[in-house]
Motif scaffolding. Structure first.
Motif, mmCIF file in Angstrom:
data_model
loop_
_atom_site.group_PDB
_atom_site.id
_atom_site.type_symbol
_atom_site.label_atom_id
_atom_site.label_comp_id
_atom_site.label_asym_id
_atom_site.label_seq_id
_atom_site.Cartn_x
_atom_site.Cartn_y
_atom_site.Cartn_z
ATOM 1 N N ALA A 1 33.865 26.090 -59.453
ATOM 2 C CA ALA A 1 34.441 27.794 -59.933
ATOM 3 C C ALA A 1 33.197 28.195 -60.292
ATOM 4 C CB ALA A 1 35.349 27.187 -62.100
ATOM 5 N N SER A 2 32.005 27.355 -59.726
ATOM 6 C CA SER A 2 30.674 27.923 -60.049
ATOM 7 C C SER A 2 29.982 28.309 -58.632
ATOM 8 C CB SER A 2 28.899 27.035 -60.502
ATOM 9 O OG SER A 2 29.373 26.193 -59.634
ATOM 10 N N GLY A 3 30.643 27.562 -57.618
ATOM 11 C CA GLY A 3 30.378 28.311 -55.827
ATOM 12 C C GLY A 3 29.931 27.176 -55.572
ATOM 13 N N ILE A 4 30.167 25.615 -56.237
ATOM 14 C CA ILE A 4 28.981 25.037 -55.311
ATOM 15 C C ILE A 4 30.036 23.717 -54.259
ATOM 16 C CG2 ILE A 4 27.618 22.238 -55.833
ATOM 17 C CD1 ILE A 4 27.366 23.690 -58.373
ATOM 18 N N PRO A 5 30.094 23.863 -53.318
ATOM 19 C CA PRO A 5 31.092 23.102 -52.348
ATOM 20 C C PRO A 5 30.949 21.679 -52.974
ATOM 21 C CG PRO A 5 29.872 24.062 -51.523
ATOM 22 C CD PRO A 5 28.780 24.482 -52.322
ATOM 23 N N VAL A 6 32.305 20.960 -53.175
ATOM 24 C CA VAL A 6 32.499 19.487 -53.366
ATOM 25 C C VAL A 6 33.161 18.535 -51.866
ATOM 26 C CG1 VAL A 6 33.194 18.487 -55.017
ATOM 27 C CG2 VAL A 6 32.439 20.170 -55.204
ATOM 28 N N PHE B 1 26.239 8.118 -60.403
ATOM 29 C CA PHE B 1 27.213 7.143 -61.636
ATOM 30 C C PHE B 1 25.893 7.951 -62.754
ATOM 31 C CE2 PHE B 1 27.267 3.955 -64.230
ATOM 32 C CZ PHE B 1 28.323 3.992 -65.080
ATOM 33 N N GLY B 2 27.202 8.518 -64.126
ATOM 34 C CA GLY B 2 26.952 9.093 -65.573
ATOM 35 C C GLY B 2 25.956 10.411 -65.410
ATOM 36 N N SER B 3 26.432 11.244 -64.405
ATOM 37 C CA SER B 3 26.124 12.887 -64.266
ATOM 38 C C SER B 3 27.278 13.579 -64.241
ATOM 39 C CB SER B 3 24.819 12.492 -62.582
ATOM 40 O OG SER B 3 25.434 12.714 -62.039
ATOM 41 N N TYR B 4 28.417 12.510 -64.241
ATOM 42 C CA TYR B 4 29.571 14.353 -64.131
ATOM 43 C C TYR B 4 30.888 13.410 -64.466
ATOM 44 C CZ TYR B 4 31.027 10.585 -60.488
ATOM 45 O OH TYR B 4 31.691 9.325 -59.184
ATOM 46 N N PRO C 1 33.458 18.583 -67.909
ATOM 47 C CA PRO C 1 33.213 19.153 -66.753
ATOM 48 C C PRO C 1 31.746 20.276 -67.397
ATOM 49 C CG PRO C 1 35.244 18.852 -67.742
ATOM 50 C CD PRO C 1 34.256 18.470 -69.134
ATOM 51 N N GLU C 2 31.055 19.864 -68.275
ATOM 52 C CA GLU C 2 29.823 20.847 -68.425
ATOM 53 C C GLU C 2 28.683 20.299 -67.683
ATOM 54 O OE1 GLU C 2 32.416 19.963 -70.726
ATOM 55 O OE2 GLU C 2 33.092 22.411 -70.363
ATOM 56 N N LYS C 3 28.774 18.861 -68.229
ATOM 57 C CA LYS C 3 27.645 17.929 -68.065
ATOM 58 C C LYS C 3 27.763 17.378 -66.562
ATOM 59 C CE LYS C 3 24.985 14.295 -68.065
ATOM 60 N NZ LYS C 3 24.158 12.914 -69.038
ATOM 61 N N ALA C 4 28.792 17.794 -65.841
ATOM 62 C CA ALA C 4 29.251 17.590 -64.263
ATOM 63 C C ALA C 4 28.348 18.565 -63.403
ATOM 64 C CB ALA C 4 30.362 17.301 -63.965
ATOM 65 N N LEU C 5 28.599 20.221 -64.750
ATOM 66 C CA LEU C 5 27.771 21.592 -63.696
ATOM 67 C C LEU C 5 26.580 21.423 -64.059
ATOM 68 C CD1 LEU C 5 28.581 24.328 -62.527
ATOM 69 C CD2 LEU C 5 29.117 24.995 -65.039
ATOM 70 N N GLU C 6 26.067 21.164 -64.969
ATOM 71 C CA GLU C 6 24.888 20.751 -65.111
ATOM 72 C C GLU C 6 24.113 20.620 -64.265
ATOM 73 O OE1 GLU C 6 24.206 19.735 -69.088
ATOM 74 O OE2 GLU C 6 24.903 20.782 -69.267
ATOM 75 N N SER C 7 24.491 19.114 -63.711
ATOM 76 C CA SER C 7 24.054 18.101 -62.680
ATOM 77 C C SER C 7 24.039 18.235 -61.394
ATOM 78 C CB SER C 7 24.705 16.999 -62.405
ATOM 79 O OG SER C 7 24.460 16.193 -63.556
ATOM 80 N N ALA C 8 25.639 18.752 -60.601
ATOM 81 C CA ALA C 8 25.233 19.894 -59.823
ATOM 82 C C ALA C 8 24.494 21.067 -59.953
ATOM 83 C CB ALA C 8 26.910 20.754 -59.701
ATOM 84 N N ILE C 9 24.648 22.044 -60.477
ATOM 85 C CA ILE C 9 23.355 23.090 -60.366
ATOM 86 C C ILE C 9 22.323 22.360 -60.303
ATOM 87 C CG2 ILE C 9 22.516 24.794 -61.819
ATOM 88 C CD1 ILE C 9 25.064 25.600 -62.877
#
Ligand code: KIV
Length: 272
Positions: A137-142, A94-97, A101-109
């Motif tokens: 789009a960055s290649g991370i499976p969701v 919670f709070g990481s995405y 979308p930028e924050k979500a991508l940073e968290s996932a990376i």
């Protein structure tokens, strides 16, 4: 484990799709640390979810909201070190995405880079689609998660069955289709009527993993602490307990205490 999958080195998102096509059920359990993940992986589980339920069963919080991204990464690192076969999926906490979308991508990376996990999971449909698009789009499976979404507990006010009413069931069905269209590789459906879960599972080509969603899903997930009986005050109808580790561990510790107090431990052979 079936003959089809037992010799495979590593479960991938592609293999999960193949399992769905073949009608082979997918097994998934949560794991939060090295030792437990090693046992679960050795047993042949297909997916280990480093769930944000760690907030409940590992940290003792009432909800999943307090757990941080750093803490999720810490749990995931131990699990990844233990696993040689299962696909490791990590919950975005919670709070990481949700913010953008930028924050979500940073968290996932961060999760992928710092833990070595294979995929991330997040809760929600249409509301979080921009974040999902960005991560994919960055290649991370969701992996998606619909139905009861514990990160929204203060919106619901209760952990009761979701999507019993037509309007919510329709939204869930549309969200499930959207998640598939966006490119999610799988979807968790939590605590919804079995008929609805079966319908969604049959209409999607991606695997649907249920928890409290009946036997019509393509796979099942449980919190490992619940299945093993480490938690003892949680008795939802959907939970099948396969052991009573609470009692087994308590009795072992009581035995140890007795042995220490009586000076039975350590004995002549248990010293240098
Ligand atoms: O965090 C978790 O354990 C989960 C499962 C209940 C699916 O999301």
């Amino acid at each position: 484990m079936s003959a089809a999958t037992k010799d495979l080195k590593r479960i991938t998102t592609h293999i999960l799709m193949e399992m769905k096509k073949k009608g082979e059920k997918i097994s998934m359990l949560t794991g939060y640390d090295f030792s437990m993940a090693k046992i679960i992986d050795d047993a042949g589980i297909d997916i280990i979810l480093v769930g944000d339920s760690a907030s409940n069963v590992m940290a003792g919080h009432e909800t999943t909201l307090p757990i941080t991204l750093d803490q999720m990464i810490y749990h995931a690192q131990g699990v990844v070190r233990a696993v040689s076969r299962a696909l490791v999926v990590v919950d975005l906490p919670f709070g990481s995405y949700q913010a953008n979308p930028e924050k979500a991508l940073e968290s996932a990376i961060r999760i992928m880079k710092e833990s070595g996990a294979h995929a991330v999971k997040l809760e929600g449909g249409e509301e979080v689609q921009e974040s999902i698009i960005r991560i994919l789009a960055s290649g991370i499976p969701v992996m998606g998660h619909l139905g009861l979404m514990p990160q929204s507990i203060y919106k619901y006010g209760t952990y009761t069955v979701r999507a019993k009413e037509e309007e919510e069931a329709e939204k869930l069905t549309k969200d499930a289709e959207l998640l598939q269209k966006l490119g999610c590789f799988a979807l968790v459906l939590e605590k919804i009527p079995a008929d609805l879960a079966t319908k969604v599972s049959q209409s999607l080509t991606i695997p649907v993993i249920g928890i409290g969603a009946g036997g019509g899903c393509d796979g099942q997930v449980l919190v490992s602490h619940d299945l093993l009986g480490l938690t003892k005050d949680f008795h939802p109808r959907f939970l099948r307990r396969y052991s009573d580790l609470y009692t087994i561990i308590k009795e072992a510790v009581e035995h140890y205490i007795r042995d220490v107090k009586s000076a039975d431990f350590p004995n002549e052979h248990e010293k240098y």
